[in-house]
Design a protein around this motif. Structure first.
Motif, PDB file in Angstrom:
ATOM      1  N   THR A   1      15.539   4.274 -28.554  1.00 60.12           N
ATOM      2  CA  THR A   1      15.051   5.003 -29.731  1.00 60.12           C
ATOM      3  C   THR A   1      15.893   6.243 -29.989  1.00 60.12           C
ATOM      4  OG1 THR A   1      12.811   4.226 -29.253  1.00 60.12           O
ATOM      5  CG2 THR A   1      13.024   6.099 -30.758  1.00 60.12           C
TER       6      THR A   1
ATOM      7  N   HIS B   1      15.241   5.495 -24.439  1.00 62.52           N
ATOM      8  CA  HIS B   1      16.711   5.514 -24.501  1.00 62.52           C
ATOM      9  C   HIS B   1      17.208   4.865 -25.783  1.00 62.52           C
ATOM     10  CE1 HIS B   1      20.862   4.301 -23.529  1.00 62.52           C
ATOM     11  NE2 HIS B   1      20.883   5.461 -22.883  1.00 62.52           N
TER      12      HIS B   1
ATOM     13  N   PRO C   1      21.609   0.587 -19.821  1.00 66.50           N
ATOM     14  CA  PRO C   1      20.651   1.545 -19.274  1.00 66.50           C
ATOM     15  C   PRO C   1      21.326   2.478 -18.267  1.00 66.50           C
ATOM     16  CG  PRO C   1      19.721  -0.661 -19.257  1.00 66.50           C
ATOM     17  CD  PRO C   1      21.161  -0.785 -19.652  1.00 66.50           C
TER      18      PRO C   1
ATOM     19  N   GLN D   1       7.269   5.433 -25.751  1.00 71.61           N
ATOM     20  CA  GLN D   1       7.130   4.901 -24.398  1.00 71.61           C
ATOM     21  C   GLN D   1       8.439   5.120 -23.643  1.00 71.61           C
ATOM     22  OE1 GLN D   1       6.022   0.813 -24.646  1.00 71.61           O
ATOM     23  NE2 GLN D   1       3.956   1.252 -25.349  1.00 71.61           N
ATOM     24  N   SER D   2       8.327   5.369 -22.365  1.00 69.51           N
ATOM     25  CA  SER D   2       9.523   5.704 -21.581  1.00 69.51           C
ATOM     26  C   SER D   2      10.520   4.543 -21.536  1.00 69.51           C
ATOM     27  CB  SER D   2       9.142   6.118 -20.156  1.00 69.51           C
ATOM     28  OG  SER D   2       8.442   5.079 -19.516  1.00 69.51           O
ATOM     29  N   GLU D   3      10.049   3.300 -21.614  1.00 69.36           N
ATOM     30  CA  GLU D   3      10.950   2.148 -21.595  1.00 69.36           C
ATOM     31  C   GLU D   3      11.809   2.083 -22.854  1.00 69.36           C
ATOM     32  OE1 GLU D   3       7.488   1.542 -21.273  1.00 69.36           O
ATOM     33  OE2 GLU D   3       7.555   1.669 -19.088  1.00 69.36           O
ATOM     34  N   ALA D   4      11.250   2.550 -23.983  1.00 63.09           N
ATOM     35  CA  ALA D   4      11.957   2.472 -25.256  1.00 63.09           C
ATOM     36  C   ALA D   4      12.643   3.785 -25.630  1.00 63.09           C
ATOM     37  CB  ALA D   4      10.981   2.077 -26.364  1.00 63.09           C
TER      38      ALA D   4
ATOM     39  N   HIS E   1      20.591   3.597 -15.292  1.00 65.35           N
ATOM     40  CA  HIS E   1      20.705   3.184 -13.889  1.00 65.35           C
ATOM     41  C   HIS E   1      21.818   2.148 -13.712  1.00 65.35           C
ATOM     42  CE1 HIS E   1      18.614  -0.704 -14.390  1.00 65.35           C
ATOM     43  NE2 HIS E   1      17.903  -0.057 -15.292  1.00 65.35           N
ATOM     44  N   GLU E   2      22.026   1.274 -14.720  1.00 61.81           N
ATOM     45  CA  GLU E   2      23.110   0.291 -14.626  1.00 61.81           C
ATOM     46  C   GLU E   2      24.474   0.973 -14.705  1.00 61.81           C
ATOM     47  OE1 GLU E   2      22.762  -2.904 -17.412  1.00 61.81           O
ATOM     48  OE2 GLU E   2      20.702  -3.370 -16.790  1.00 61.81           O
TER      49      GLU E   2
ATOM     50  N   ASP F   1      16.936  11.477 -13.805  1.00 63.79           N
ATOM     51  CA  ASP F   1      17.952  11.097 -14.788  1.00 63.79           C
ATOM     52  C   ASP F   1      19.031  12.174 -14.914  1.00 63.79           C
ATOM     53  OD1 ASP F   1      16.676   8.714 -15.280  1.00 63.79           O
ATOM     54  OD2 ASP F   1      15.574   9.472 -17.023  1.00 63.79           O
TER      55      ASP F   1
END
Length: 178
Positions: free
Chosen positions: A24, A22, A89, A17-20, A91-92, A53
């Protein structure tokens, strides 16, 4: 395990999944025995899902080079961070670097303005010292200074001194400030 071709390898396909993604990939990177294969070779860089990104990473790289150059210019040393720290993350990190870039540019502008003001103040101090020295020399020679009596008399009358050296014949009634 090394990365020689003779090592035994197996091909696996991961769906993450795209949320996980980074977190992973960060953990897989720590293992150090993973090789990635691009399955989207037919797509251009602008057709891929991660274009934003990549642009963000390019911008962060530019900002980091700028900050590194400023630190080297000021002879500042950077501190090393441990590799065990959890990465924020993307973006942060990007937002934080943009804030740091803005702060550094503001500080650089303020420093430039302060240096300019310092030079001006040093010039004023020099003028005041020279003026005080000139007036002291004139006073020691007996020159009198009077304030203007009316609006028509705008200068200060001098008697007995032409210039700082005081050379030549005195000119009574000389006026300063024209």
């Amino acid at each position: 395990m090394s990365q020689f071709r003779s090592e035994e390898m197996c091909l696996v396909q991961l769906f993450i999944q795209s949320e996980a993604a980074h977190a992973t990939l960060q953990e897989l990177g720590k293992v150090g025995s993973i090789q990635f294969k691009d399955l989207n070779t037919d797509k251009s860089a602008f057709q891929r899902l991660f274009v934003q990104d990549v642009r963000r990473c390019d911008d962060m790289s530019r900002i980091l080079r700028l900050l590194q150059g400023m630190c080297q210019q000021e002879k500042m040393k950077s501190r090393e961070t441990g590799s065990e720290e959890a990465a924020a993350p993307l973006h942060e990190l990007h937002d934080r670097l943009i804030d740091l870039e803005k702060e550094m540019k503001d500080h650089t502008g303020s420093m430039t303005q302060l240096l300019r003001q310092k030079i001006e103040l040093e010039e004023h101090r020099h003028v005041l010292r020279e003026g005080a020295q000139w007036f002291q020399q004139a006073y020691s020679r007996g020159v009198s200074f009077t304030a203007p009596q009316n609006d028509a008399d705008q200068g200060v009358e001098l008697g007995g001194m032409l210039e700082e050296g005081g050379g030549g014949a005195p000119r009574p009634g000389s006026v300063l400030g024209h």
